[in-house]
Write a protein that holds these residues in place. Structure first.
Motif, PDB file in Angstrom:
ATOM      1  N   MET A   1       0.841  -1.196   0.000  1.00  0.00           N
ATOM      2  CA  MET A   1       0.000   0.000   0.000  1.00  0.00           C
ATOM      3  C   MET A   1       0.870   1.236   0.000  1.00  0.00           C
ATOM      4  N   SER A   2       0.619   2.095  -0.937  1.00  0.00           N
ATOM      5  CA  SER A   2       1.481   3.264  -1.058  1.00  0.00           C
ATOM      6  C   SER A   2       1.124   4.302  -0.017  1.00  0.00           C
ATOM      7  N   ALA A   3       2.147   5.048   0.396  1.00  0.00           N
ATOM      8  CA  ALA A   3       1.937   6.074   1.424  1.00  0.00           C
ATOM      9  C   ALA A   3       1.149   7.238   0.836  1.00  0.00           C
ATOM     10  N   SER A   4       0.278   7.747   1.630  1.00  0.00           N
ATOM     11  CA  SER A   4      -0.518   8.891   1.171  1.00  0.00           C
ATOM     12  C   SER A   4       0.366  10.126   1.101  1.00  0.00           C
ATOM     13  N   PRO A   5       0.048  11.040   0.176  1.00  0.00           N
ATOM     14  CA  PRO A   5       0.865  12.250   0.027  1.00  0.00           C
ATOM     15  C   PRO A   5       0.917  13.031   1.336  1.00  0.00           C
ATOM     16  N   SER A   6       2.084  13.509   1.625  1.00  0.00           N
ATOM     17  CA  SER A   6       2.247  14.250   2.883  1.00  0.00           C
ATOM     18  C   SER A   6       1.565  15.610   2.778  1.00  0.00           C
ATOM     19  N   THR A   7       0.992  16.036   3.858  1.00  0.00           N
ATOM     20  CA  THR A   7       0.339  17.351   3.910  1.00  0.00           C
ATOM     21  C   THR A   7       1.248  18.344   4.604  1.00  0.00           C
ATOM     22  N   PRO A   8       1.129  19.634   4.262  1.00  0.00           N
ATOM     23  CA  PRO A   8       1.983  20.645   4.884  1.00  0.00           C
ATOM     24  C   PRO A   8       1.818  20.642   6.392  1.00  0.00           C
ATOM     25  N   ASN A   9       2.897  20.747   7.067  1.00  0.00           N
ATOM     26  CA  ASN A   9       2.896  20.781   8.533  1.00  0.00           C
ATOM     27  C   ASN A   9       2.626  22.207   8.994  1.00  0.00           C
ATOM     28  N   ASN A  10       1.494  22.387   9.651  1.00  0.00           N
ATOM     29  CA  ASN A  10       1.129  23.716  10.107  1.00  0.00           C
ATOM     30  C   ASN A  10       2.140  24.290  11.089  1.00  0.00           C
ATOM     31  N   ASN A  11       2.722  23.403  11.903  1.00  0.00           N
ATOM     32  CA  ASN A  11       3.731  23.863  12.866  1.00  0.00           C
ATOM     33  C   ASN A  11       4.952  24.413  12.152  1.00  0.00           C
ATOM     34  N   THR A  12       5.357  23.721  11.069  1.00  0.00           N
ATOM     35  CA  THR A  12       6.515  24.176  10.292  1.00  0.00           C
ATOM     36  C   THR A  12       6.230  25.530   9.676  1.00  0.00           C
ATOM     37  N   THR A  13       5.010  25.670   9.132  1.00  0.00           N
ATOM     38  CA  THR A  13       4.633  26.943   8.517  1.00  0.00           C
ATOM     39  C   THR A  13       4.683  28.076   9.523  1.00  0.00           C
ATOM     40  N   SER A  14       4.146  27.820  10.728  1.00  0.00           N
ATOM     41  CA  SER A  14       4.139  28.870  11.749  1.00  0.00           C
ATOM     42  C   SER A  14       5.547  29.205  12.184  1.00  0.00           C
ATOM     43  N   LYS A  15       6.455  28.219  12.204  1.00  0.00           N
ATOM     44  CA  LYS A  15       7.844  28.478  12.580  1.00  0.00           C
ATOM     45  C   LYS A  15       8.521  29.364  11.550  1.00  0.00           C
ATOM     46  N   ILE A  16       8.236  29.089  10.240  1.00  0.00           N
ATOM     47  CA  ILE A  16       8.821  29.895   9.173  1.00  0.00           C
ATOM     48  C   ILE A  16       8.367  31.341   9.317  1.00  0.00           C
ATOM     49  N   LYS A  17       7.067  31.542   9.553  1.00  0.00           N
ATOM     50  CA  LYS A  17       6.537  32.883   9.732  1.00  0.00           C
ATOM     51  C   LYS A  17       7.167  33.560  10.942  1.00  0.00           C
ATOM     52  N   SER A  18       7.354  32.768  11.987  1.00  0.00           N
ATOM     53  CA  SER A  18       7.930  33.322  13.205  1.00  0.00           C
ATOM     54  C   SER A  18       9.354  33.800  12.972  1.00  0.00           C
ATOM     55  N   LYS A  19      10.118  33.032  12.220  1.00  0.00           N
ATOM     56  CA  LYS A  19      11.493  33.410  11.907  1.00  0.00           C
ATOM     57  C   LYS A  19      11.516  34.690  11.078  1.00  0.00           C
ATOM     58  N   ARG A  20      10.571  34.785  10.140  1.00  0.00           N
ATOM     59  CA  ARG A  20      10.489  35.970   9.294  1.00  0.00           C
ATOM     60  C   ARG A  20      10.164  37.200  10.141  1.00  0.00           C
ATOM     61  N   GLU A  21       9.248  37.008  11.069  1.00  0.00           N
ATOM     62  CA  GLU A  21       8.872  38.101  11.951  1.00  0.00           C
ATOM     63  C   GLU A  21      10.043  38.522  12.834  1.00  0.00           C
ATOM     64  N   ILE A  22      10.783  37.527  13.300  1.00  0.00           N
ATOM     65  CA  ILE A  22      11.952  37.828  14.139  1.00  0.00           C
ATOM     66  C   ILE A  22      12.980  38.618  13.345  1.00  0.00           C
TER      67      ILE A  22
END
Length: 205
Positions: A1-22
């Motif tokens: 059975m093939s693995a389902s496509p990975s979905t974007p990690n909301n935590n990762t997205t928020s970390k990226i935004k946080s770094k940008r804000e910093i």
């Protein structure tokens, strides 16, 4: 059975935004520190667009005023209440038309200097009429109630020296011309009285 496509990690997205804000916050803080240094040295927040020591500061200041106007109108803006508070505490002038106010203040101080010189001239003339042997002395501002005028004159001399050294100065050709018209005004401190006996050799302390 093939693995389902990975979905974007909301935590990762928020970390990226946080770094940008910093990062943005760090840049803002750097400009803010430059501004406080400028205000401390020059006494106002009217930074020229092209200021050699802090090349990015003039544009940054202009943007803060623009963001503030948007904020006041309830529109989306990059300025926050915390940043507004910091700028207020630093003595920032939000209205750029304050440059005109500063010019009026400068002219008011010039008028005070002229009035002081005229007063001294009248005193000297009265002394001559009372005593033909009276001698003129250097006109200095040393009274405690004239301390502000003393500091202003000292600042003009300092701006004149900086201008001659090719550094940033608020002293324009027009202001130099106006000061040169003050009877006996000298750019060097504590020069001796002029031959006419009327001099605005202000104490430079």
């Amino acid at each position: 059975m093939s693995a389902s496509p990975s979905t974007p990690n909301n935590n990762t997205t928020s970390k990226i935004k946080s770094k940008r804000e910093i990062l943005n916050d760090r840049k803002w803080r750097n400009r803010f520190e430059e501004l406080t240094a400028y205000i401390k040295k020059h006494g106002d927040s009217f930074v020229p667009l092209h200021f050699p020591k802090y090349p990015k500061l003039g544009c940054w200041v202009k943007n803060q005023r623009r963001f503030y106007r948007l904020h006041q109108k309830g529109k989306q803006s990059l300025i926050t209440n915390d940043r507004i508070r910091l700028l207020d505490d630093a003595g920032f002038t939000w209205d750029a038309s304050g440059v005109a106010v500063y010019e009026k203040q400068w002219l008011a101080m010039l008028a005070r200097l002229n009035a002081h010189v005229i007063s001294k001239q009248q005193q000297q003339q009265q002394a001559l009429s009372d005593n033909n042997n009276a001698k003129y002395s250097t006109t200095t501002i040393d009274s405690s109630d004239l301390a502000e005028l003393n500091r202003w004159v000292a600042t003009q001399r300092n701006m004149y020296r900086m201008r001659n050294q090719g550094k940033y100065s608020t002293l324009t050709e027009e202001r130099i011309s106006l000061l040169n018209k003050v009877p006996g005004f000298t750019w060097a401190k504590q020069q001796s009285a002029l031959s006419s006996g009327t001099t605005a050799c202000i104490k430079d302390d």
